[in-house]
Structure formats: C-alpha cells, structure tokens
Design a protein around this motif. Sequence first.
Motif, mmCIF file in Angstrom:
data_model
loop_
_atom_site.group_PDB
_atom_site.id
_atom_site.type_symbol
_atom_site.label_atom_id
_atom_site.label_comp_id
_atom_site.label_asym_id
_atom_site.label_seq_id
_atom_site.Cartn_x
_atom_site.Cartn_y
_atom_site.Cartn_z
ATOM 1 N N HIS A 194 0.818 -1.222 0.000
ATOM 2 C CA HIS A 194 0.000 0.000 0.000
ATOM 3 C C HIS A 194 0.853 1.274 0.000
ATOM 4 O O HIS A 194 0.549 2.244 0.707
ATOM 5 N N SER A 254 1.178 3.513 -2.354
ATOM 6 C CA SER A 254 0.444 4.675 -2.868
ATOM 7 C C SER A 254 -0.454 5.283 -1.802
ATOM 8 O O SER A 254 -0.612 6.510 -1.727
ATOM 9 N N LEU A 255 -1.036 4.439 -0.954
ATOM 10 C CA LEU A 255 -1.872 4.947 0.137
ATOM 11 C C LEU A 255 -1.033 5.718 1.148
ATOM 12 O O LEU A 255 -1.455 6.769 1.659
ATOM 13 N N ILE A 256 0.168 5.218 1.432
ATOM 14 C CA ILE A 256 1.075 5.919 2.350
ATOM 15 C C ILE A 256 1.470 7.275 1.765
ATOM 16 O O ILE A 256 1.496 8.287 2.468
ATOM 17 N N ASN A 257 1.756 7.279 0.458
ATOM 18 C CA ASN A 257 2.107 8.552 -0.195
ATOM 19 C C ASN A 257 0.967 9.561 -0.100
ATOM 20 O O ASN A 257 1.177 10.747 0.181
ATOM 21 N N ASP A 258 -0.262 9.076 -0.358
ATOM 22 C CA ASP A 258 -1.419 9.969 -0.339
ATOM 23 C C ASP A 258 -1.709 10.487 1.070
ATOM 24 O O ASP A 258 -2.078 11.648 1.256
ATOM 25 N N ARG A 259 -1.550 9.616 2.046
ATOM 26 C CA ARG A 259 -1.936 9.981 3.419
ATOM 27 C C ARG A 259 -0.868 10.808 4.124
ATOM 28 O O ARG A 259 -1.180 11.768 4.840
ATOM 29 N N TYR A 260 0.423 10.427 3.930
ATOM 30 C CA TYR A 260 1.482 11.068 4.704
ATOM 31 C C TYR A 260 2.438 11.907 3.862
ATOM 32 O O TYR A 260 3.198 12.698 4.417
ATOM 33 N N THR A 289 7.574 11.380 3.839
ATOM 34 C CA THR A 289 7.361 10.398 4.899
ATOM 35 C C THR A 289 7.529 8.981 4.361
ATOM 36 O O THR A 289 8.115 8.106 5.036
ATOM 37 N N ILE A 329 3.952 4.967 12.657
ATOM 38 C CA ILE A 329 3.238 4.626 11.422
ATOM 39 C C ILE A 329 3.410 3.131 11.151
ATOM 40 O O ILE A 329 4.528 2.657 10.920
#
Length: 477
Positions: free
Chosen positions: A98, A100-106, A110, A175
């Motif tokens: 995930h 891409s989700l980490i990039n979008d969220r943080y 990060t 995280i």
Amino acid sequence: MPDDFSLIGYPVPTSSSDSKSGLFLVALCPPGGVFSATAGRALQDVADELANETAEHPGKSALPDREESLRVLHQFIERTGKLSRRALFSLIHLNLDHLSLINDRYGWDTADLILAEIIRRLRAVLPEGCFLSSIGGGHFMVLTPPGTTAVTTRSLVNAILQISSTPVSLDMGAIPFSISAGWSVYPQDAGDANQLILAARAALTEANRTGGGHERRANAELTNTYAITSNLEKDLLKAVEDNALFLKWMPVVDTASQKIVGHEALLRWNRPGHGEVAPNLFIRYAEEVGMIEALDSWSLRSACLAALRWPTPLRVCVNVSPVWLVNERLAPLVDTVLNETGLPPGRLQVELSECRPFGPSDIAFRELSRVRALGVRLAIDDFGAGYSSLEKLRIYPLDQIKLDRAFVQYLGEDMRADEIMYAILSLARSLNITCCAKGVETEHQMALLDANGCEEVQGYLLGAPVRDSHVPHLART
C-alpha cells in the motif's frame, strides 16, 4: 588512460554498514591542463554535500539499483554453476504494501523515511553474504548466498516479514506498515535469471492478492498463470474485436420432472498460442483492468441471439459481473440487448456472482430493481461462497439463488454440509426464492436435493457444457 591526464578523487562519506559499498567523486583534467590549488578542497565540499543528500534521503540512493541487481544475479548463477556440487540460492522479491496509500496519506517525504527504515531493518536481519537492492516503487530484491536451502530461505522470509511488527517512529507518531514477499529458488524453480525473477514476481503477486503481509514461494502453476496474464490485455481486446470468444452451454434441469428448463451461457476463450484459457483467470483479469463490460456485453448479446434459434423457448441464463452495478449501466445494457435481439424479457435470467463485491447496497438495489422492472429474472450465483449472503437476500429483488458446488460436493458425506443445505433451502422457500444447485455429479446428491425441495439442478450428471455449434441436450427438452 593517456599519461598526460590528471585525476583527483575523494570518497563520499557514508554511514552504510556495508563495507562493499563505496562512492567516490572523481575529477579529470585533460592533457595540458592543471588543477588549481583550490580544486581539491572544492571537490571535497561537493563530496560532503553528496553525503548529506544520501543521509537525508537514504531510501533513494543507499542500495544498488535494478541494473546492478541483474548483473549480480547473473554472477550468483555463474558462481553456483562452477561449484563441484551445485548449490542452491534464492531470490526474494519484497514490496512495501500500500505504498500509494502511504504517499497519499502522509506524503512522499514520509514514505521515503519509511523506506529508509525498512532498509535499515533489512540490513539488520539479513545474514552475511546476502545481496540487497532497491528495484523501485517500494520493491526490494534479496539474493541469498549459494548453499541456502529452501527451508532456510523460508525462515529468512518469515524473519523479514517480522520487521513490520514494530511501526516506524517519526515526528508525527508511529506509522504501521507491512511487507509482502515472493521468492524462488535456483535452479529448482527456474533455470535462468529472467525466469527466476518472473517466478518470484508471480509469487509476490499471489501474496499481494491475499491482502499483503504474506509470503509465497513460486511454483510452476503460479509462474505459468502470471506469464499468461502478462500480455493478456492486448490479446483479450483483440478477441473482443475479432469476435474470437465463444459460448458453452450447461443445461438447467427441473428436479421433479427431470426436464431441461434452461441453459446457462458460459463464456470461453481459445487464446491463440495458449489454447483455452481458464474462465476464472481471464474474467478476473478483465475485471481488474476494466475490460469486463466489453466481455459481458458480448456474452449477453450472443446468448440472447442464440436463444432465439432454439426449437423450444427455454430460459437463457447469462453471467454478468457485479462491477456494472456501481456505474448503473447494467439496466440500460439489458434493455438495449432485448430491443436489438427481440428476446422476450421473461426468457432471460441475469446472474451475478456472489464472489465479487456488489458495491454500495443502495446503488446496487436501485440498479437491480431497474433490471427486474424490465421483466428479466435475477439470480445470485455461487451462493454461500462470497460476500454477505444473507444480507443480499434481505436487500435485493431476487428470483433465484444458485448454490455453490462446494455445498453439493459433500452432500450425504458430511452431516454439517447436509444441515447447511437444508437450512438454505428452507430459508429460500420462506422468501419465495427458488434454488438451483450446481455441481450435481451423483444420483445420491440428486435424490437428496429433490427430497428437500431444491427446484433446479446443474452438473455433469445432467449434462456437460457443450459448444453452441452442436447442442445435443437441447433435444431432451
């Protein structure tokens, strides 16, 4: 190099614990030229700046890249081939789940810090002699030393997965993250570098399919499936354009009268150079890449046209993916096909597999209600093998449930399977929904279903799927 060239170089300071890795900044002076007195100091300053950049973004530059990985892999293969007793080694393909989700969220910064911490933890857990590289996009490759057995590799992979048990501590807080792994063994799973990489990637794809945080070892089936799907989209598009798909027909039989009351259209594809592709493989792939609507449109239209040629006006059952529901395009498609072909709506039964999510229940209900308002029957296929069976019975306007063959397989042999089947049949009767049991293969199964009120059955006992060019079981109507 000609003797009259001048050269100076400075090492780039690094905190890496890998003694084999070293960066040097080198300057060349052409023939006849000389370095100034301050050139050395300037070069050292640049080297220090590069060191700071590496320290701030270690996830980007601390590891060998994809090209270097391939070169070292070839070296490993060459080394093992020269040993008197051919040694094994493994290729482990890792990825941060995930990303891409980490990039979008943080944010990307990060994500880089998390990747840097993963690299630090990987270096701490990998034994001496392992090669670690970054191959982009949160993916890493590990090569184990020659002589590493499959058992030892599995233990190492499990240790690698355990590095995610502790979240990464950053200024914003802790995280959590997870890692997936696919691995292959040379030469057991593949005989050359490219095939070894392919096998590990196929295993990783399977590990990711189960949600991430898992490991899978390569095997011939996984590798073959991955190889088939790697170029599947292009061939599948061509199959739709060239009308290269075809239908097989499975009879639906009334349990009490033993007469055929309908036929289920089964979509099939004979892929050039590969033969007939397993339907669950190419249909699942079509859903993932957004091609399923083209397949379903072809299947629905072709099945309705074929049904018009039958000597008896039997029901035609067509499987449609539930992914249509969320876009609210299923009802317009069905309406268009019925108008184009002239098939009476009452002869068509649209079946949606429970093994695929239906999307938001309010949207799905609205779209299914529109389909049923056209006069078309609705059925839930693979009932009991998918998502929220009882919730679908409560919400959606259904005419039939088609019981998954897993329930039928153990009838008369497993008491719990029998009790589940009886409960489902009783529930369906109370909701005024008919039942069709799939996968009936023995007379005993048929007798039990008949005795307990299952209205319709399908299976090899009653007729195997056949091409529409010759449908012998149509004569049994």
